[in-house]
Scaffold this active site. Structure first.
Site, mmCIF file in Angstrom:
data_model
loop_
_atom_site.group_PDB
_atom_site.id
_atom_site.type_symbol
_atom_site.label_atom_id
_atom_site.label_comp_id
_atom_site.label_asym_id
_atom_site.label_seq_id
_atom_site.Cartn_x
_atom_site.Cartn_y
_atom_site.Cartn_z
ATOM 1 N N TRP A 286 -13.738 -18.232 -7.904
ATOM 2 C CA TRP A 286 -13.953 -16.895 -8.448
ATOM 3 C C TRP A 286 -14.701 -16.932 -9.777
ATOM 4 C CZ3 TRP A 286 -9.916 -18.210 -5.417
ATOM 5 C CH2 TRP A 286 -9.579 -17.355 -4.363
ATOM 6 N N CYS A 321 -11.804 -13.350 -1.066
ATOM 7 C CA CYS A 321 -10.802 -12.724 -0.205
ATOM 8 C C CYS A 321 -11.329 -12.350 1.174
ATOM 9 C CB CYS A 321 -10.188 -11.505 -0.905
ATOM 10 S SG CYS A 321 -11.275 -10.065 -1.045
ATOM 11 N N HIS A 393 -9.519 -5.611 -2.388
ATOM 12 C CA HIS A 393 -8.942 -6.863 -1.898
ATOM 13 C C HIS A 393 -8.804 -6.754 -0.388
ATOM 14 C CE1 HIS A 393 -6.781 -10.555 -1.603
ATOM 15 N NE2 HIS A 393 -5.675 -9.973 -1.178
ATOM 16 N N ASP A 416 -1.795 -12.439 4.591
ATOM 17 C CA ASP A 416 -2.875 -12.627 3.617
ATOM 18 C C ASP A 416 -3.044 -14.109 3.339
ATOM 19 O OD1 ASP A 416 -4.719 -12.460 1.597
ATOM 20 O OD2 ASP A 416 -3.624 -10.971 0.413
ATOM 21 N N GLU A 510 7.240 10.396 -0.751
ATOM 22 C CA GLU A 510 6.789 9.321 -1.626
ATOM 23 C C GLU A 510 7.866 8.981 -2.655
ATOM 24 O OE1 GLU A 510 4.960 7.683 -5.312
ATOM 25 O OE2 GLU A 510 5.689 9.744 -5.066
ATOM 26 N N TYR A 580 -15.410 -9.258 -8.391
ATOM 27 C CA TYR A 580 -14.829 -8.195 -7.575
ATOM 28 C C TYR A 580 -13.325 -8.097 -7.767
ATOM 29 C CZ TYR A 580 -12.584 -11.239 -4.154
ATOM 30 O OH TYR A 580 -11.759 -12.132 -3.546
#
Length: 748
Positions: A286, A321, A393, A416, A510, A580
């Protein structure tokens, strides 16, 4: 048969005192299976040829034949039989004489690994009977002619997936006669989303076509106000990819007996996709330095990465990612697990799951980089100050039942492969139920609190006074997880799935989900516990003109004074080149001014961003982050706003010449015009298309400003139908340059 064949070498293997045999990690390793397994002493004159003997086995393994057609495996470039579990398939056995069911007895044996055991599912004897039971191992004769019989074989809907070795065993009075080891009869068994008894069953055919059989996907990137997309070749059917994916489970040392469970497979795969633990597939980078490797933006798909890793057994450099997610998607779809690639815009990295990102401001309203510790992108090898959440992401979702969770939490699961935080001692994440995340049930495994924080955190702007007192100036509850998207079924469009992860901000649902998450241990600081007093008299807004790479552009700061008082605002603008991930590389623009705010009016101030200010520092994704703070001098209140800006990057132009017919030579032309006011150095083009051509690349060295490079490639399209060509350009000064073209390949 004896389930293991011991050797002196194997007897010397160190055991842990509780195992009868060593661990069985490798799909490729084999044991020796005796062709004659005697029951005792064999009398003189015994001749195996006097008994029923197998002459040949026909597997119906060609793409156009019944097995691969009915099992949806005809696209795999693999000469062996590939079937899906829980569904019948056919083979033909030719004997040396007609089969006599009254006196002859034979059965099939499927073996996997070096130490096959029946109770582990790695040795499977299949007896020939009269009825096939759904989802259970069995075989029955469906046709007899001369010396041949045709069998219909049903595999278990829960059997382990991988490559099995097939033997036919015949019973004689003195022992068991078996066929010789023949790799041509090896059988791959995969997950089966078409089988209702399979843990990955998916009931919608259009979704199965998309999430299992589509070998090209879309990666959405950019930012929430400027969504961009590019194609990614998953290539799950390409030559050797299936073997490469099975090798990843060997590399992760997942016991063969656990390979029927998609939960276990996803868990270990999310660790082995990255190289942080035990040299997994992809090394991340990165920091914009890609020496001795390929820039993440240059990859056009997963095939080259997986094949290089399968060959070298060393991490492939480099990924970010979307590369981790693209390769993970290939792995899942190749094995038959429905999967899709997800993009979360404004994604939080919250390493203590307190649902809070803190930005500390000094007394003048500027970001205090000494105190803003919570906003560090906490990958251990990147320790630079972050001025905002990640622009985006990417992760994956895999479809499966979750029998380890209460009813209702099956379906899409977050997995992930990007290394962010450790989970059970390894860099991995998931599978975490999307439904559990939405409803705040973060107590359920795996890693639900981390994913919940990625889409639900708040941003706190806190002013630190000279005496050390902290005053919360602003709380942004809506920016994190603003937009969560994936590719639409059957097309290249974008689908907003934000409401699959979270209820509408401020709704009763929520609040209930948040209260549930807090009850299960997610920390949430109450606004009532702070000295937060929102600024109501003056609003501040920030907008950026559409910005094109290499050109100047304008940004505008607008104040709206809703009061009857006059104010002055001391305003600071900071422009940053960012990765990013939101991590800052450098600050390229500083600007401050005093703004006079008249009562009940709006005032706008323009600032020009010159290309000469940013071009020398520009990163591959051409992403800026602007942070604007203003102190109202009369009240001491602080206004703060931040915004990500993406530059428009030129694209590659792709065109074909003449008609495209499978098996006949064709031409494709890739063109690019350099728009920069400088010469591009070390220019490399890549071109690939699943089912059309394997990845090829060409280096061009230098491309002067305003000049056009042209690359013509001759190729032989492999498969008829609608396909896609994908190209990328990489150079020292310009990356993330893509082009794509849909092509219709005609039948010969």
């Amino acid at each position: 048969m004896s389930e293991t064949t011991s050797t002196n070498e194997e007897n010397k293997l160190p055991l842990n005192g509780r195992r009868a045999i060593p661990p069985n990690y490798s799909n490729d390793e084999e044991n020796e299976v005796p062709e004659m397994e005697a029951f005792g002493l064999i009398p003189r004159g015994f001749n195996p040829r006097d008994y029923l003997r197998v002459v040949d086995i026909y597997m119906f393994k060609e793409p156009q034949e019944i097995n691969k057609q009915e099992h949806h495996t005809d696209k795999y470039y693999n000469p062996k039989l590939i079937v899906r579990r829980g569904q019948a398939f056919q083979i033909q056995i030719d004997f040396n004489r007609p089969y006599k069911p009254e006196t002859d007895q034979f059965w099939l044996e499927f073996l996997m690994g070096r130490y096959p055991q029946q109770n582990k599912g790695t040795y499977i004897p299949v007896v020939v009977g009269n009825v096939l039971k759904p989802g259970q191992w069995g075989a029955k004769i469906i046709h007899r002619e001369n010396n041949s019989i045709r069998l219909s074989i049903m595999s278990s809907a829960t059997c382990i997936i991988g490559k099995f070795r097939l033997y036919v065993a015949v019973l004689t009075p003195y022992g068991i006669l078996r066929t010789r080891r023949n790799s041509a009869t090896d059988t791959y068994i995969l997950f089966n989303p078409w089988c209702q008894l399979d843990a990955v069953y998916m009931d919608d055919e259009k979704e199965r076509q998309e999430y299992v059989l589509n070998d090209v996907g879309i990666v959405f990137h950019g930012n929430v106000e400027d969504v961009k997309s590019r194609s990614w070749s998953y290539g799950q059917f390409e030559e050797n990819i299936l073997d490469a994916c099975l090798f990843l489970m060997d590399k992760a040392e997942l016991e063969l007996s656990g390979r029927g469970n998609p939960i276990k497979i996803c868990r270990v795969a999310s660790a082995v996709i990255n190289s942080r633990d035990e040299d997994g597939v992809i090394a991340g980078s990165w920091n914009n330095s890609y020496d001795y490797g390929v820039a993440p933006s240059a990859w056009t798909g997963s095939v080259d990465i997986l094949l290089e890793y399968y060959s070298s057994k060393q991490p492939v450099r480099y990924g970010q990612c979307w590369v981790f997610a693209g390769v993970f998607n290939t792995f899942l779809r190749c094995l038959g697990i429905p999967a899709r690639l997800i993009t979360n815009y404004s994604s939080a990295h919250d390493n203590n799951a307190n649902l809070r990102l803190d930005f500390f401001l000094d007394d003048e309203g500027k970001v205090d980089t000494r105190l803003t510790k919570d906003s560090v992108w906490s990958l251990s090898w990147v320790l630079k100050m972050q001025v905002g959440p990640q622009n985006y992401h990417c992760w994956n979702e895999a479809w499966m039942t979750r029998p380890d969770l209460p009813v209702g939490f099956g379906g899409w699961q977050v997995v992930d492969g990007t290394p962010q935080e450790t989970s059970d001692g390894m860099y991995r994440c998931g599978p975490a139920s999307v439904q559990a995340i939405k409803h705040g049930h973060v107590c359920f495994q795996f890693d639900a609190p981390f994913v919940y924080a990625e889409v639900n955190s708040d941003i706190f702007y806190t002013r630190v006074e000279k005496n050390g007192a902290q005053v919360v100036e602003k709380i942004d509850t809506t920016r994190i997880g603003q937009l969560i998207v994936t590719k639409e079924v059957g097309g290249d469009g974008m689908v907003d799935i934000t409401e699959e992860y979270k209820f509408r901000e401020g709704s009763d649902e929520e609040r209930l989900a948040l209260e549930t998450a807090v009850m299960y241990g997610v920390k949430k600081q109450s606004v009532q516990d702070t000295t937060y007093q929102p600024q109501t008299d003056v609003d501040m807004d920030f907008q950026a003109q559409k910005a094109v790479l290499g050109n100047d552009f304008k940004v505008t700061i607008t104040f709206r004074n809703k009061s009857r008082n006059s104010y002055t605002a001391t305003t600071y603008l900071s422009g940053n080149i960012v990765f990013y991930t939101g991590v800052t590389k450098s600050e390229f623009k500083k600007h401050s001014f005093s703004a006079k705010l008249e009562p009940s009016s709006s005032s706008s101030f323009n600032i020009v961003i010159k290309s000469s200010e940013y071009m020398s520092e520009l990163l591959e994704q051409a992403s800026f982050h602007f942070f604007v703070t203003a102190r109202i001098n009369e009240t001491g209140k602080i206004l703060a706003v931040q915004k990500a800006v993406m530059l428009e990057i030129p694209t590659l132009r792709i065109k074909t010449k003449g008609e495209l017919v499978a098996g006949k030579e064709a031409s494709v032309i890739v063109e690019f015009t350099n728009p920069l006011k400088q010469t591009l150095e070390n220019v490399t083009l890549r071109l690939e298309g699943p089912g059309v051509l394997r990845t090829i690349k060409k280096e061009f060295g230098r491309t002067p400003m305003n000049s056009t490079l042209t690359w013509e490639v001759k190729f032989f399209p492999m498969r008829p139908g609608l396909r896609k060509l994908i190209a990328s350009l990489n150079s020292n000064a310009l990356r993330h340059v893509y082009g794509e073209l849909n092509v219709q390949i005609q039948k010969p």
